[in-house]
Structure formats: structure tokens, C-alpha cells
Enzyme design. Structure first.
Site, PDB file in Angstrom:
ATOM      1  NE  ARG A 224      -4.191  -1.488  -0.051  1.00 54.11           N
ATOM      2  CZ  ARG A 224      -4.277  -2.443  -0.962  1.00 54.11           C
ATOM      3  NH1 ARG A 224      -3.259  -2.663  -1.781  1.00 54.11           N
ATOM      4  NH2 ARG A 224      -5.349  -3.195  -1.059  1.00 54.11           N
ATOM      5  CG  HIS A 272      -2.398  -0.885  -7.811  1.00 54.66           C
ATOM      6  ND1 HIS A 272      -2.986  -0.091  -6.851  1.00 54.66           N
ATOM      7  CD2 HIS A 272      -2.495  -2.168  -7.352  1.00 54.66           C
ATOM      8  CE1 HIS A 272      -3.429  -0.857  -5.863  1.00 54.66           C
ATOM      9  NE2 HIS A 272      -3.136  -2.129  -6.145  1.00 54.66           N
TER      10      HIS A 272
END
Length: 309
Positions: A224, A272
Site C-alpha cells: 500500500r 498497480h
């Protein structure tokens, strides 16, 4: 016949309709799967947090919300979401993460960039150490972190792992708590971050933590974005305390074009992609959870609201 609402960004329905229909059929679940059920008629919600649904007040008969995402930090605090919430844990996510992490750890271990960017007629005879002599730390020992730690250990890397609470992973020296974090950081030539985002893990790699890493260490973050203090990371790269950072996740996504990560010579940005949810494998997890719910069995991968994941 149960009603299953699919709530996700436009375009996802085309990817998921057939896999979900087939998975529900294979699980023996008779379901009316649609993107347009009335809230009061919905038994289960298949959910992506960025799909526009945020108020669950009218979902009065809904038995569970089944997320398509592994991370739930954007929804776990939603006070209208009072029914059980399950996060996505599936083989496709795990395999994708293992492949991305091992690929980038090997890249930095072998210093592949030296030769990719050094096609200038200079014979660079640098020889990497063997994997057994390379110390790798994995922060986060959930399903993804444990799988990555074991995959790296299978390649003979010297792997240690850390989690906030004590865990045991076969073949991995595991540490926990503040002192355990210091131990893992101090020895990690390559550190991989695979923690969830919670109030306790935000900025876990701050200036003080980065300073504990060995000179020339590499940071690999597919976990994250908020796990890292961006300014502290850039400062450590500029000072050459860190050799490189490979980042797949960011506080703002897509990463703004003017963000300094894009232009920094010691930062690699990937968009991502470390572990994308694959419709076929995710559909099987969703179908199994609905089958379990209808059979009165405990759901898989339920979120602990207090822990935040």
C-alpha cells in the site's frame, strides 16, 4: 433463487458476468446475478469500492458484501456497511504477487539494470552474490506476504519476515512487534512491503525506519502506498542511503504526472499491477462464499473490523 448485485466500475461487468455465472453454476447456487437489483431485494453484493456504491442503508436483507479487492481500507470504516464483509483472497492474486515480487527482487539482487542501461561499450564484470548471501526482509506475513517469503526462500534467499502480531511461516524466521521490526530492517538488503494499510501501519517506513536499513538497501513496495513516507524515501534515495525503490502502489492513483517519483533515476514506478484480481479465479472465491452463506457455514476471508483487514 437468490439475488446477487454486481457493483463495480463500468466495464468490469463485461469481464465478470460469464465467469461469475459459470462459477455460481459450478457451485450449485441458483442466483439471479445483475447490476440493477433493488437494494431491498439483494442477498449478496459483489463489490469493488470504486464502483459508486457507498450507502448500504437500504440493503436490509443483504447477508454479506463480497469484495473483489484484497485491500479494504477504503470501506472498512463505512458505518452503513453493517453486514459481514469478506475481502478477496484467491490463487490468482497470490500467484500474481509472487511472480511480481520474485521478479523485482531478482532484478535488484542481480543488478540487472546495470547491464540494461549500460550498453556503452564498457565491459562491466560485476558478479552478484549468490541468493544465499542476500538478506531479504518481508514486512507483512498474511496470505500474500507468506507466499512471497516462501517463494524467495525456495530460491535460496536468506529471508526473514515481520508482522505486527506473532505468526509462524514454514521455513521463514519470523519476528513481530517493534523490536522485531528493528531486527528485520537492520539486516534487510532488500525489503518487501506487503502490509495492509491501517492506522498502525501507515508510514511504517518513515525516516527513522529507513535509517535502520543497511547502506545501499532497496525498497520494494507492492503493498500500500501509505506504508511509506514519500518525502523520507526521496531524501534517503538522494543521500544514497537507499540504492533504489520499486513502487507499485501510491497514495494517489494513478500517480500524478508531476510526482517526483516519475523522474527520479532511483525509482521504478509500476502502475498497480503487482497483483490484479483475475475474474476467473476471483469468481470461484465469490461463488464459494455465497455457497457457504446459503449453507449456513462461516464465510471465508471475513474482515476483522477492529483490526482493519
Amino acid at each position: 433463487m437468490i439475488n446477487v448485485l454486481f457493483s463495480a466500475p463500468e466495464g468490469r461487468w463485461a469481464q465478470y458476468e460469464r465467469p461469475l455465472t459459470e462459477a455460481l453454476d459450478d457451485a450449485g447456487v441458483a442466483a439471479n446475478l445483475s447490476t440493477h437489483h433493488s437494494p431491498e431485494d439483494v442477498d449478496y453484493v459483489v463489490y469493488a469500492p470504486n464502483g459508486g456504491l457507498s450507502d448500504f442503508t437500504r440493503f436490509t436483507r443483504t447477508k454479506a458484501v463480497l469484495s473483489l479487492w484484497a485491500g479494504v481500507e477504503s470501506i472498512v470504516g463505512n458505518e452503513t456497511l453493517t453486514m459481514p464483509l469478506a475481502r478477496m483472497v484467491d490463487d490468482g492474486l497470490t500467484e500474481g504477487m509472487v511472480e511480481w515480487v520474485t521478479g523485482h527482487v531478482l532484478r535488484h539482487h542481480l543488478n540487472i539494470d546495470l547491464h540494461l542501461h549500460g550498453q556503452d561499450g564498457v565491459w562491466r564484470d560485476w558478479v552478484p552474490p549468490l541468493a544465499r548471501d542476500r538478506k531479504v526482509g518481508v514486512l507483512g506475513l498474511g496470505a500474500l506476504g507468506s507466499a512471497c517469503a516462501q517463494a524467495l526462500a525456495a530460491l535460496n534467499f536468506d529471508v526473514t519476515g515481520w508482522s505486527r502480531t506473532g505468526k509462524a511461516v514454514d521455513g521463514i524466521a519470523c519476528h513481530h512487534g517493534p523490536s522485531g521490526l528493528d531486527t528485520v530492517l537492520a539486516r534487510s538488503e532488500i525489503v518487501v512491503l506487503l502490509l495492509p494499510r491501517t492506522p498502525q501501519t501507515e508510514n511504517i517506513l518513515d525516516a527513522a525506519a529507513i535509517a535502520r536499513l543497511p547502506q545501499g538497501a532497496v525498497v520494494v513496495n507492492p503493498g500500500r502506498g501509505a506504508l511509506i513516507d514519500d518525502d523520507a524515501l526521496l531524501a534517503a534515495l538522494d543521500a544514497s542511503h537507499l540504492a533504489h525503490a520499486t513502487l507499485d502502489v501510491f497514495r494517489t492513483e494513478p500517480l500524478p504526472k508531476d510526482h517526483p517519483f516519475w523522474a527520479h533515476p532511483k525509482v521504478t514506478v509500476t502502475p498497480h499491477i503487482a497483483s490484479e484480481t483475475r475474474p476467473a479465479s476471483a469468481a470461484r472465491v465469490i461463488a464459494e462464499n455465497i455457497r457457504r452463506g446459503e449453507a449456513g457455514k462461516p464465510l471465508l476471508h471475513l474482515v476483522d473490523r477492529d483490526a482493519g483487514y
